[in-house]
Design an enzyme around this catalytic site. Structure first.
Site, PDB file in Angstrom:
ATOM      1  N   GLU A   1      63.852 -52.116 -16.604  1.00 22.71           N
ATOM      2  CA  GLU A   1      63.421 -52.813 -15.376  1.00 22.71           C
ATOM      3  C   GLU A   1      61.924 -52.587 -15.298  1.00 22.71           C
ATOM      4  O   GLU A   1      61.473 -51.470 -15.038  1.00 22.71           O
ATOM      5  CB  GLU A   1      64.120 -52.206 -14.149  1.00 22.71           C
ATOM      6  CG  GLU A   1      65.642 -52.239 -14.193  1.00 22.71           C
ATOM      7  CD  GLU A   1      66.212 -53.621 -13.975  1.00 22.71           C
ATOM      8  OE1 GLU A   1      65.470 -54.509 -13.521  1.00 22.71           O
ATOM      9  OE2 GLU A   1      67.398 -53.817 -14.282  1.00 22.71           O
TER      10      GLU A   1
ATOM     11  N   CYS B   1      56.897 -53.593  -7.745  1.00 19.84           N
ATOM     12  CA  CYS B   1      57.078 -54.311  -9.018  1.00 19.84           C
ATOM     13  C   CYS B   1      57.163 -55.817  -8.772  1.00 19.84           C
ATOM     14  O   CYS B   1      56.649 -56.601  -9.546  1.00 19.84           O
ATOM     15  CB  CYS B   1      58.316 -53.801  -9.731  1.00 19.84           C
ATOM     16  SG  CYS B   1      59.705 -53.577  -8.610  1.00 19.84           S
TER      17      CYS B   1
ATOM     18  N   LYS C   1      65.468 -38.148 -14.432  1.00 16.61           N
ATOM     19  CA  LYS C   1      64.076 -37.688 -14.598  1.00 16.61           C
ATOM     20  C   LYS C   1      63.178 -38.612 -13.774  1.00 16.61           C
ATOM     21  O   LYS C   1      62.852 -39.716 -14.193  1.00 16.61           O
ATOM     22  CB  LYS C   1      63.633 -37.740 -16.069  1.00 16.61           C
ATOM     23  CG  LYS C   1      62.305 -36.986 -16.257  1.00 16.61           C
ATOM     24  CD  LYS C   1      61.373 -37.607 -17.265  1.00 16.61           C
ATOM     25  CE  LYS C   1      60.429 -38.634 -16.719  1.00 16.61           C
ATOM     26  NZ  LYS C   1      59.433 -38.190 -15.721  1.00 16.61           N
TER      27      LYS C   1
ATOM     28  N   GLU D   1      49.454 -56.907 -14.140  1.00 17.79           N
ATOM     29  CA  GLU D   1      49.954 -56.223 -12.949  1.00 17.79           C
ATOM     30  C   GLU D   1      48.892 -55.233 -12.482  1.00 17.79           C
ATOM     31  O   GLU D   1      48.559 -54.290 -13.195  1.00 17.79           O
ATOM     32  CB  GLU D   1      51.246 -55.487 -13.313  1.00 17.79           C
ATOM     33  CG  GLU D   1      51.932 -54.863 -12.129  1.00 17.79           C
ATOM     34  CD  GLU D   1      53.204 -54.128 -12.518  1.00 17.79           C
ATOM     35  OE1 GLU D   1      53.174 -53.341 -13.485  1.00 17.79           O
ATOM     36  OE2 GLU D   1      54.230 -54.343 -11.856  1.00 17.79           O
TER      37      GLU D   1
HETATM   38  P1  NAD Z   1      55.555 -45.532 -16.115  1.00 15.21           P
HETATM   39  O1  NAD Z   1      56.062 -46.453 -17.153  1.00 15.21           O
HETATM   40  O2  NAD Z   1      54.250 -44.873 -16.328  1.00 15.21           O
HETATM   41  O3  NAD Z   1      56.595 -44.332 -15.876  1.00 15.21           O
HETATM   42  C1  NAD Z   1      57.950 -44.591 -15.523  1.00 15.21           C
HETATM   43  C2  NAD Z   1      58.775 -43.355 -15.845  1.00 15.21           C
HETATM   44  O4  NAD Z   1      58.793 -43.190 -17.261  1.00 15.21           O
HETATM   45  C3  NAD Z   1      58.222 -42.048 -15.273  1.00 15.21           C
HETATM   46  O5  NAD Z   1      59.278 -41.228 -14.856  1.00 15.21           O
HETATM   47  C4  NAD Z   1      57.517 -41.448 -16.483  1.00 15.21           C
HETATM   48  O6  NAD Z   1      57.381 -40.042 -16.419  1.00 15.21           O
HETATM   49  C5  NAD Z   1      58.476 -41.845 -17.581  1.00 15.21           C
HETATM   50  N1  NAD Z   1      57.949 -41.777 -18.943  1.00 15.21           N
HETATM   51  C6  NAD Z   1      56.664 -41.783 -19.356  1.00 15.21           C
HETATM   52  N2  NAD Z   1      56.619 -41.661 -20.708  1.00 15.21           N
HETATM   53  C7  NAD Z   1      57.905 -41.596 -21.140  1.00 15.21           C
HETATM   54  C8  NAD Z   1      58.516 -41.474 -22.407  1.00 15.21           C
HETATM   55  N3  NAD Z   1      57.805 -41.375 -23.531  1.00 15.21           N
HETATM   56  N4  NAD Z   1      59.866 -41.439 -22.460  1.00 15.21           N
HETATM   57  C9  NAD Z   1      60.619 -41.557 -21.340  1.00 15.21           C
HETATM   58  N5  NAD Z   1      60.091 -41.661 -20.122  1.00 15.21           N
HETATM   59  C10 NAD Z   1      58.748 -41.679 -20.007  1.00 15.21           C
HETATM   60  O7  NAD Z   1      55.584 -46.331 -14.750  1.00 15.21           O
HETATM   61  P2  NAD Z   1      55.100 -45.861 -13.307  1.00 15.21           P
HETATM   62  O8  NAD Z   1      53.611 -45.857 -13.282  1.00 15.21           O
HETATM   63  O9  NAD Z   1      55.835 -44.621 -12.898  1.00 15.21           O
HETATM   64  O10 NAD Z   1      55.688 -47.038 -12.411  1.00 15.21           O
HETATM   65  C11 NAD Z   1      55.050 -48.266 -12.244  1.00 15.21           C
HETATM   66  C12 NAD Z   1      55.686 -49.328 -13.115  1.00 15.21           C
HETATM   67  O11 NAD Z   1      57.075 -49.427 -12.834  1.00 15.21           O
HETATM   68  C13 NAD Z   1      55.102 -50.696 -12.808  1.00 15.21           C
HETATM   69  O12 NAD Z   1      54.899 -51.404 -13.992  1.00 15.21           O
HETATM   70  C14 NAD Z   1      56.186 -51.347 -11.960  1.00 15.21           C
HETATM   71  O13 NAD Z   1      56.169 -52.744 -11.961  1.00 15.21           O
HETATM   72  C15 NAD Z   1      57.415 -50.799 -12.606  1.00 15.21           C
HETATM   73  N6  NAD Z   1      58.560 -50.896 -11.701  1.00 15.21           N
HETATM   74  C16 NAD Z   1      59.543 -51.814 -11.988  1.00 15.21           C
HETATM   75  C17 NAD Z   1      60.619 -51.956 -11.121  1.00 15.21           C
HETATM   76  C18 NAD Z   1      61.714 -52.944 -11.375  1.00 15.21           C
HETATM   77  O14 NAD Z   1      62.752 -52.838 -10.745  1.00 15.21           O
HETATM   78  N7  NAD Z   1      61.539 -53.907 -12.260  1.00 15.21           N
HETATM   79  C19 NAD Z   1      60.698 -51.151  -9.983  1.00 15.21           C
HETATM   80  C20 NAD Z   1      59.698 -50.245  -9.732  1.00 15.21           C
HETATM   81  C21 NAD Z   1      58.622 -50.117 -10.607  1.00 15.21           C
END
Ligand code: NAD
Length: 478
Positions: free
Chosen positions: A245, A279, A170, A382
């Site tokens: 992550e 990230c 997803k 962040e």
């Molecule tokens: P987000 O947490 O808003 O969403 C991440 C994913 O989770 C999306 O696919 C979203 O649709 C899904 N999601 C949302 N609600 C959910 C739920 N209730 N159950 C399951 N899935 C759900 O994050 P974002 O805005 O897409 O990405 C940015 C964040 O990701 C930043 O905090 C960034 O640092 C982090 N990130 C971390 C890494 C790493 O490797 N540590 C890599 C890339 C991004």
């Protein structure tokens, strides 16, 4: 305009049973750029069932068979590399040069890296008549963010398939094009039906069903901390493994003996690159007080020479941020920095002046704050935009203390012309990954965070290990 009206489930493109349509904005213009269909609970049910039914056969394949499959995927991915670069630029607004030089070259080799790592791994440890076997955990939900839309799914899919797991991906709602293309690649490479399934959809719909599903053995989640809390809570009743992550606020320690040119390059590439939507972005820069002026002068001169604008122009360094919502968030942090008393060195609120049709895009001015306190919101939270917080220090101990004084622990950067000193500082950083000077990012080594940056590791043998269960068989005599 990009369009997709089907999901990929059980080895075929299929119309959702309870789908809705989502319009996507082109980040560079703010206009409609595409339309995709989102799945619902019924589609998740179909995808999980397909993955469950495919698991016994796929989980029993030999490592050699999976290595062959992973290499076939990597070869097909390489054939579609330019399509993938265009997909990433369309959904993220990333400059096409960055999509070609970073997003795709980081993602495509994940399949080869996983194949190589699997070839090196010993999945049975024979301790006399006790055997310790490592077996695939089962059906995995892979939930990914939008900021590295090619790399994140590729890393997870490669590791999970290497382990012998079957998956439901997803991806983030903002970045579906690269995931749709990944499904085409996996299909063309001959991944058996049901082993890989793609359900586009909202986190609150598709994600929630996956988190709680009794037939999902593991959730591999990359995203933000607050969302991960809900994912873990929803997964708890079924005691499934949740790999997280998460975000970061990564420090760059510029040591007193640093080459300023390298220090500036690191801040620009890793702090502002990808519009700061990384990230592990080097978003806090710790600089010796007596070199602060020289560092800021060199940094501003470099930033002044960078092109911000059209992602399709070959010489663009920085495109827009992904969405209007992200733009508003970043603007909020720029205002907070000013209100907290930090000194605005360059950039600031508002959009850079750009010609039509880019004036409607989600562009942010590359922004640098100096005189930042490590306790200010712009140093602790962040931002996920092109905003650097520069903090002066008086001793290396103080710099290390501030670097480690963070709820996060994802990545660190050290700049020094003394290799031994650089390594000693790197070893004292409480982060899962540290880059010294101008070393290239290594996508074939464990990646993951300490503290609130997550609990697992991705990529290479460590990434595969996350998708394995451990079984002891005692009394083996044949
Ligand atoms: P987000 O947490 O808003 O969403 C991440 C994913 O989770 C999306 O696919 C979203 O649709 C899904 N999601 C949302 N609600 C959910 C739920 N209730 N159950 C399951 N899935 C759900 O994050 P974002 O805005 O897409 O990405 C940015 C964040 O990701 C930043 O905090 C960034 O640092 C982090 N990130 C971390 C890494 C790493 O490797 N540590 C890599 C890339 C991004």
């Amino acid at each position: 305009m990009r369009k997709a009206d089907q999901l990929y489930i059980n080895g075929e493109w299929t119309t959702p049973v309870d789908g809705t349509v989502q319009e996507l904005t082109d980040p560079a213009t703010g206009r409609c750029g595409g339309r995709v269909v989102l799945g619902g609970a019924g589609d998740v049910g179909r995808a999980v069932r397909a993955a469950r039914e495919a698991f016994p056969a796929f989980g029993a394949t030999s490592p050699a068979e999976r290595i062959e499959l992973l290499e076939a995927i990597g070869a097909e991915y390489a054939r579609r590399a330019e399509d993938m670069a265009q997909a990433v630029t369309a959904e993220l607004g990333s400059p096409i040069s960055l999509s070609r030089s970073l997003h795709v070259p980081a993602a495509q080799p994940q399949f080869h890296h996983a194949a190589e790592a699997l070839g090196r791994m010993d999945l049975v440890d024979r301790r006399g008549t006790t055997w310790v076997r490592r077996e695939p955990i089962g059906v995995c939900a892979l939930i990914t963010p939008w900021n590295y839309p090619a790399l994140q799914p590729a890393g997870k899919v490669a590791s999970a398939l290497a382990a012998g797991c079957t998956v439901v991906l997803k991806p983030a709602q903002a970045a579906p094009y690269s995931a749709l293309l990944l499904a085409e690649i996996l299909d063309a490479a001959g991944v058996p039906a049901g082993v890989f399934n793609l359900v586009l959809g909202r986190g609150s719909v598709v994600g929630d069903v996956l988190n709680a599903h009794e037939d999902v053995d593991m959730v591999s989640f990359t995203g933000s901390g607050p969302v991960s809390v809900g994912v873990s809570a929803a997964a708890a009743p079924t005691a499934k493994r949740v790999l997280t992550e998460l975000g970061g606020k990564s420090p760059q320690i510029v040591l007193p003996d640093a080459d300023l040119d390298i220090a500036v390059s690191t801040a620009v590439l890793y702090g502002l690159g990808n519009s700061g939507q990384t990230c592990g972005a080097a978003s806090r820069t710790l600089v010796p007080r007596d070199r602060l002026g020289a560092f800021l002068d060199a940094l501003t001169a470099r930033i002044d020479g960078l092109r911000v604008g059209d992602p399709q122009a070959e010489d663009t360094f920085m495109g827009p941020v992904v969405s209007h919502g992200q733009w508003v968030t970043v603007q909020g942090y720029i205002h907070q920095g000013i209100d907290a008393g930090a000194r605005l060195v360059t950039g600031g609120p508002g959009k850079p002046a750009l010609p039509a049709p880019l004036e409607g895009g989600h562009f942010v001015r590359p922004t640098v704050f100096a005189d930042v306190g490590n306790d200010m919101a712009i140093a602790r939270e962040e931002i996920f935009g092109p905003v650097l917080s520069v903090i002066a220090y008086d001793s290396v101990e103080e710099a290390l203390g501030m670097a480690n004084d963070s709820p996060f622990g994802l990545c660190g950067y050290v700049t020094s012309s003394h290799p031994g000193r650089a390594r000693a500082v790197a070893e004292q950083m409480r982060t899962g990954y540290v880059l010294i000077n101008d070393a290239d990012f290594d996508f074939n080594t464990p990646w993951g965070g300490y503290k609130q940056s997550g609990n697992g590791r991705e990529w290479a043998d460590f990434g595969i290990g996350e998708y394995l269960e451990t079984k002891s068989i005692v009394g083996v005599t044949a």
